[in-house]
Scaffold this motif. Structure first.
Motif, PDB file in Angstrom:
ATOM      1  N   GLY A  19      64.840 -22.325 -14.402  1.00 38.41           N
ATOM      2  CA  GLY A  19      64.946 -21.881 -13.021  1.00 38.41           C
ATOM      3  C   GLY A  19      64.716 -23.027 -12.067  1.00 38.41           C
ATOM      4  N   ILE A  20      64.998 -22.802 -10.805  1.00 34.42           N
ATOM      5  CA  ILE A  20      64.808 -23.820  -9.775  1.00 34.42           C
ATOM      6  C   ILE A  20      63.950 -23.236  -8.667  1.00 34.42           C
ATOM      7  N   HIS A  22      61.762 -24.249  -4.935  1.00 33.27           N
ATOM      8  CA  HIS A  22      61.643 -25.233  -3.848  1.00 33.27           C
ATOM      9  C   HIS A  22      60.671 -24.694  -2.813  1.00 33.27           C
ATOM     10  N   ASP A 230      62.663 -28.275 -11.237  1.00 29.55           N
ATOM     11  CA  ASP A 230      63.859 -28.038 -12.048  1.00 29.55           C
ATOM     12  C   ASP A 230      63.417 -27.658 -13.457  1.00 29.55           C
ATOM     13  N   TYR A 232      65.154 -26.336 -15.711  1.00 28.77           N
ATOM     14  CA  TYR A 232      66.220 -26.487 -16.710  1.00 28.77           C
ATOM     15  C   TYR A 232      66.125 -27.846 -17.409  1.00 28.77           C
ATOM     16  N   TYR A 248      70.905 -29.342  -5.762  1.00 27.14           N
ATOM     17  CA  TYR A 248      70.202 -28.301  -6.511  1.00 27.14           C
ATOM     18  C   TYR A 248      70.528 -26.911  -5.979  1.00 27.14           C
ATOM     19  N   LYS A 252      71.708 -24.006  -8.352  1.00 30.56           N
ATOM     20  CA  LYS A 252      71.066 -22.686  -8.343  1.00 30.56           C
ATOM     21  C   LYS A 252      72.101 -21.590  -8.146  1.00 30.56           C
ATOM     22  N   ASP A 253      73.037 -21.814  -7.239  1.00 33.23           N
ATOM     23  CA  ASP A 253      74.101 -20.835  -7.010  1.00 33.23           C
ATOM     24  C   ASP A 253      74.949 -20.649  -8.262  1.00 33.23           C
ATOM     25  N   LYS A 255      74.016 -21.148 -11.402  1.00 33.45           N
ATOM     26  CA  LYS A 255      73.243 -20.403 -12.415  1.00 33.45           C
ATOM     27  C   LYS A 255      73.219 -18.914 -12.081  1.00 33.45           C
ATOM     28  N   ARG A 256      73.009 -18.604 -10.803  1.00 34.67           N
ATOM     29  CA  ARG A 256      72.993 -17.199 -10.392  1.00 34.67           C
ATOM     30  C   ARG A 256      74.347 -16.555 -10.637  1.00 34.67           C
TER      31      ARG A 256
END
Length: 588
Positions: A19-20, A22, A230, A232, A248, A252-253, A255-256
């Motif tokens: 996951g990410i 921030h 990060d 991952y 990033y 993230k987008d 991965k989603r």
């Protein structure tokens, strides 16, 4: 060099939970208990031992409470983490040495507990073995709690001070996991730890990104610094630049998007590309979980762990209470099958009640548990069977007996079921006259003699968690040997094949409900061996279904053939990983 307010710095550690994240850092520094140190007279020794005994009892109760909370909110496997903590409290080497130190030095018990506990922590921390190093964290956590109860100094937990930030700490204790909240804990960054850290296991279950094993990251991040985690690739970026945040953000987008696409796939039929059906079912512990299973594309409930109706109470649930819980799950599944595992108490699932007798055993996993307990408490067993039979009038219900070791136990269970059916008929209570029953194959004796269990079964369900550890003599909860737990071990592969062959010859169904069923990497091997149904945690369904839908039966059979001929489990795993990577590349 410590990063300036404007300087972007990248640190690399261990990718522990994907996951990410921030946000601002919450730097957790000092949380040690203040340990008083003073001399005592010889006549106070017994009083000090009494204080220690009382503190141990209180600590045990607190740990068991945390364990039950984790079991109820996250899952059984995560709750088992705290078995190691309970064992620390019973470690006569550690506790006994602290008492002897107190007697010799005539010092208060807190100071002796701190001194000896610290010595053990340091010793484990120096061992060049990832699994043993993690035990230092267990001992440290238990000692802090024990000292808190001895001194009266209150422990602080994550939930009390982390507010929508990234936690940065030397280490995160397993006890902290009970107060983890996905809603306000953005991510975790630690100096110490590994992928097998207990708190990390819980973080993964809660989808909290984590990077651990960074060495001295706590000395390089200021309180409230802006950081990016990060999970991952195992990177921590302090003061990320606009370009880094943009990059990033896109990742993230992506991965989603992948997760959403997998969920979309899960709405389609569960079958291979060439049309071979593979049922994918959900494992649940509570009736309310059935709804989520349906949302994620489950073809039914492959394992309803009924013992959780018994776990958080000191009173046996009544037949009516059980019936209502089973009926609720059955009705929520809208006609899809619900397989209810009969009571699997014992082992690490102890029911504390004056109504039944369960004793502490030196080896509870091989002891008084599951059908052994049920057949010895027919009143408890029969009440459950009545409740399940009554629920079967409202949908497709199946009964599954755990820890069957041979044909005699299976016939005894079925005989009691027939007696119960006759009672309900006499009382005029409706139930499914054709209800199906099955044996769980999770003991080597049942696997080897699976052909003798066919006559008394409508289906087999393979419980790989126990079967694998019994086959290769590896306790997967013992961190000293857990790395030897190998689902692709040739003995495991050949045993699974033997069970499938027995079921096929006996013309009964065969499914698998252990952890490997939810591992997308293992899917082609299991399907290739002939597993007709895989049952897993609901959240794993989309990923597993994607793999099923993107392979041909011929590919699965070829992998199974390779695995049955191969003598090295690591080679089998390498083939499976390559296959999984090729399917994921298609999704990307």
């Amino acid at each position: 060099m410590e990063p300036t307010d404007k300087q972007e710095s990248v640190f690399e550690g261990i990718a522990a939970s994907p996951g990410i994240a921030h946000g601002q850092a919450f730097l957790l520094t000092h949380r040690e208990i203040t340990v008083p140190e003073y001399s005592i007279s010889a006549d106070k020794i017994d009083a000090e031992v009494d204080r220690l005994d009382n503190a141990i009892v209180k600590t045990r109760q607190q740990i068991q409470k945390i364990q039950n909370e984790i079991r109820g909110t996250i899952g059984e496997d995560e709750a088992r983490i705290f078995d190691a903590h309970l064992l620390v409290l019973e470690d006569q080497a550690l506790i006994g040495e602290a008492i002897r130190d107190m007697q010799t030095e005539l010092s208060n018990i807190e100071s002796s507990i701190w001194k000896i506990g610290h010595r053990y922590v340091e010793a484990f921390a120096q061992i060049d073995d990832e699994y043993l190093k993690e035990r230092a964290s267990d001992i440290r956590d238990v000692m802090r709690r024990l000292l808190s109860n001895l001194t009266g100094e209150q422990l602080q937990h994550l939930g009390e001070f982390v507010n929508n930030k990234v936690l940065v700490a030397h280490d995160v204790t397993p006890s902290d996991s009970a107060s983890m909240d996905q809603a306000n804990l953005l991510g975790i960054v630690t100096d110490a730890g590994s992928k097998t850290s207990h708190a990390v296991i819980v973080a993964r279950s809660m989808n909290i990104p984590a990077v651990v094993g960074l060495g001295d990251i706590t000395s390089k991040i200021n309180q409230n610094a802006v950081i990016l985690v990060d999970g991952y690739d195992g990177k921590v970026v302090v003061n990320p630049s606009e370009a880094t945040l943009f990059r990033y953000g896109k990742l993230k987008d992506k991965k989603r998007s992948l997760e959403k696409r997998m969920i979309e796939y899960s709405k389609e039929a569960s079958a291979t590309r060439d049309g071979h059906p593979v049922k994918l079912m959900a494992n649940i512990e509570k009736a309310d979980e059935a709804e989520r299973a349906l949302e994620l594309g489950a073809d039914g409930i492959g394992l309803f762990r009924s013992e959780y109706l018994f776990m958080n109470t000191h009173k046996l649930p009544t037949e009516e209470e059980q019936f209502q819980a089973y009926r609720k799950a059955v009705e929520k599944m809208n006609g899809l099958s619900v397989t209810i595992r009969t009571l699997d108490l014992g082992g690490d699932k102890v029911f504390d009640s004056s109504e039944v007798s369960m004793y502490r055993e030196s080896n509870p996993f091989l002891g008084y548990r599951a059908v052994r307990f049920c057949l010895d408490h027919e009143n408890v067993f029969k009440a459950q069977l009545r409740a399940i039979l009554r629920a079967s009038a409202f949908g497709d219900v199946r009964i599954m007996y755990p820890m069957i070791s041979g044909a005699l136990e299976l016939s005894q269970c079925n005989a009691l079921l027939e007696t119960t059916k006759n009672e309900l008929r006499t009382e005029g209570i409706a139930f499914d006259e054709k209800i199906k029953t099955g044996a769980m194959i999770e003991i080597p004796s049942a696997a080897i003699a699976a052909d003798t269990l066919v006559e008394g079964s409508d289906f087999f369900s393979i419980g790989t968690n126990d079967l694998i550890q019994y086959l290769i003599a590896v306790d997967r909860l013992n961190d000293r040997v857990a790395h030897l737990y190998e689902p692709t071990h040739p003995a495991v592969v050949r045993t699974l094949n033997m069970i499938v062959e027995a079921a096929r010859k006996g013309k009964i169904g065969v499914s698998i409900c252990g952890e490997v069923a939810g591992d997308p990497v293992m899917v082609p091997l299991l399907v290739g061996l002939g597993m007709e149904c895989l049952s897993m945690s609901s959240t794993l369904l989309p990923n597993v279904k994607f793999v099923v839908q993107n392979m041909d039966m011929s590919e699965a059979k070829a992998i199974a053939k390779m695995a049955l001929e191969e003598t090295d489990g690591s080679v089998i795993l390498e083939h499976l990983l390559d296959f999984y990577t090729s399917r994921m590349d298609q999704l990307y």
